[in-house]
Design a protein around this motif. Structure first.
Motif, PDB file in Angstrom:
ATOM      1  N   SER A 149      -2.220  -1.976  13.736  1.00  0.00           N
ATOM      2  CA  SER A 149      -2.161  -1.938  12.273  1.00  0.00           C
ATOM      3  C   SER A 149      -3.546  -1.925  11.641  1.00  0.00           C
TER       4      SER A 149
ATOM      5  N   GLU B 241       4.902   5.806  -0.569  1.00  0.00           N
ATOM      6  CA  GLU B 241       4.574   6.679  -1.692  1.00  0.00           C
ATOM      7  C   GLU B 241       5.474   7.917  -1.755  1.00  0.00           C
ATOM      8  N   ASN B 242       6.133   8.251  -0.642  1.00  0.00           N
ATOM      9  CA  ASN B 242       7.016   9.424  -0.604  1.00  0.00           C
ATOM     10  C   ASN B 242       8.491   9.081  -0.726  1.00  0.00           C
TER      11      ASN B 242
ATOM     12  N   THR C  34       8.722   7.718   7.055  1.00  0.00           N
ATOM     13  CA  THR C  34       7.857   8.254   6.025  1.00  0.00           C
ATOM     14  C   THR C  34       6.954   7.148   5.498  1.00  0.00           C
ATOM     15  N   LYS C  35       6.340   7.376   4.342  1.00  0.00           N
ATOM     16  CA  LYS C  35       5.489   6.379   3.705  1.00  0.00           C
ATOM     17  C   LYS C  35       6.085   5.975   2.363  1.00  0.00           C
TER      18      LYS C  35
ATOM     19  N   TYR D  58       3.001  -0.490  11.502  1.00  0.00           N
ATOM     20  CA  TYR D  58       2.318   0.781  11.742  1.00  0.00           C
ATOM     21  C   TYR D  58       3.254   1.756  12.448  1.00  0.00           C
TER      22      TYR D  58
ATOM     23  N   MET E 204       8.406   3.046  14.275  1.00  0.00           N
ATOM     24  CA  MET E 204       7.916   2.099  13.282  1.00  0.00           C
ATOM     25  C   MET E 204       7.856   0.724  13.942  1.00  0.00           C
TER      26      MET E 204
ATOM     27  N   ASP F  70       0.681   3.836   1.748  1.00  0.00           N
ATOM     28  CA  ASP F  70       0.957   4.356   3.094  1.00  0.00           C
ATOM     29  C   ASP F  70       1.755   3.378   3.950  1.00  0.00           C
ATOM     30  N   THR F  71       2.360   2.355   3.330  1.00  0.00           N
ATOM     31  CA  THR F  71       3.230   1.427   4.071  1.00  0.00           C
ATOM     32  C   THR F  71       4.365   2.208   4.738  1.00  0.00           C
ATOM     33  N   PRO F  72       4.567   2.037   6.046  1.00  0.00           N
ATOM     34  CA  PRO F  72       5.637   2.775   6.727  1.00  0.00           C
ATOM     35  C   PRO F  72       7.032   2.407   6.217  1.00  0.00           C
TER      36      PRO F  72
ATOM     37  N   LYS G  42       0.830  -1.196   0.000  1.00  0.00           N
ATOM     38  CA  LYS G  42       0.000   0.000   0.000  1.00  0.00           C
ATOM     39  C   LYS G  42       0.874   1.260   0.000  1.00  0.00           C
TER      40      LYS G  42
END
Length: 349
Positions: A287, A198-199, A195-196, A219, A225, A181-183, A179
């Motif tokens: 989570s 996607e970044n 961060t996530k 999570y 983390m 937003d996966t840490p 996903k």
């Protein structure tokens, strides 16, 4: 004796065993940057410094000095068995006889970085993105299968001035299986950032950076983390829950939405109400949206919608009767229940 010595990721992380090995040595051989880290520990010894890319030459020199009767310390950062000089030296031992070798393990970048960002590691894969010796195809296959199998992924050598393309391609590949937003934990020069996924492309990443990518269970809490292992939090069964479990085991609980309930929908429209009282309570796993009400030290399921999804209910309902035969089993067999929860969570997160 040749001792292949792991000196850890920083001067403060050298083990006692590594210190003893350095003290015993007559000759110390290593990459310039690593020798600089321990220069105060090698005073008065013969020190041989070599550059990046001279790994085979360093190993051959260690063997030569060993045959001269010297005690040799061949230095690696982190752990010498993880992309380190142990791999290099042992690749050469078939050429020689009567070699006496000892590997001195060290704190590797994976565990060091994990300690900085919290407790992200469960089952994990360490994968180097350096394609100097490894084909890009092999690297991508390892990334793909590690992500598909829910492994935590630790990236070594993720990027450099001349090698950025593969890092960006790996970020895109990971987003196919994880996903957005996966840490993700990033450790660079002893500093951490969480961060996530996607970044991740936008972060400052270089050869000195270690990247830890979470899985479906990972999570973030209080800027840490965390990947839960599923430890049992013991708590007596609430009497209302006990009655509900009894009726469930007797087959008296209706499937799907309970439209007649005065609280419906307590989470979302058309929710599946079969497990109104969660069979895993308290799971202690944030989570899925649950959380601790800190002042009361009570576990809240307010933001956890997972247990009310049709596919999740079906996954649990199919196997839970093999674990529980009576209401008391929801307490006595909590460990087995949490394993079932984990299985269904990974299938239907």
């Amino acid at each position: 004796m040749i001792r292949i010595v792991g000196i850890g990721p920083s001067r403060e992380d050298i083990t006692l065993r590594a210190l003893k090995a350095l003290k015993k040595s007559d000759v110390v051989i290593g990459y310039k940057k690593y020798i600089e880290m321990i220069k105060d520990l090698v005073k008065g010894k013969e020190v041989i410094v070599k550059g990046m890319g001279d790994e085979i030459e360093r190993a051959e020199l260690a063997i030569q000095k060993h045959y001269e009767g010297k005690d040799v310390a061949l230095i690696s950062s982190g752990d010498p068995g993880v992309y380190g000089m142990a791999n290099v030296l042992f690749q050469l031992i078939g050429k020689y006889s009567d070699l006496e070798i000892e590997v001195i393990p060290g704190v590797t970048a994976a565990t060091y970085a994990a300690s900085k960002v919290g407790a992200p590691l469960h089952d994990f894969a360490v994968i180097s993105l350096s394609d100097i010796l490894t084909p890009v195809y092999e690297i991508k296959e390892k990334i793909k299968h590690a992500a598909k199998s829910h492994m935590i992924i630790v990236l070594y050598n993720p990027s450099s001035k001349k090698r950025k393309k593969l890092f960006f391609e790996v970020c895109d590949l990971l987003l196919k299986y994880l996903k957005p937003d996966t840490p993700v934990g990033i450790v660079r020069n002893e500093k951490k950032k969480i961060t996530k996924l996607e970044n991740l492309k936008n972060e400052k990443i270089d050869m000195s950076t270690t990247v830890i990518i979470g899985n479906k269970l990972t999570y973030i809490e209080n800027n840490y983390m965390i990947t839960p292992r599923g430890y049992v939090i013991k708590q007596p069964i609430n009497e209302l829950a006990r009655d509900y479990y009894k009726r469930y085991l007797e087959g008296k609980i209706q499937k799907g939405p309970n439209l007649e309930c005065e609280y419906y929908p307590c989470h979302f429209p058309y929710q599946n109400c079969m497990f109104c009282f969660c069979p895993f309570y308290p799971c202690g796993d944030q989570s899925t949206g649950g959380y601790w009400i800190k002042k009361k030290k009570v576990w809240s399921c307010e933001n956890c919608f997972w247990i009310h999804k049709d596919e999740v209910v079906e996954c649990i309902h199919k196997k839970i009767r093999k674990i529980v035969k009576k209401p008391e089993d929801f307490e006595k067999k909590k460990k087995e229940l949490l394993k079932l929860r984990r299985e269904c969570l990974l299938k239907h997160s």
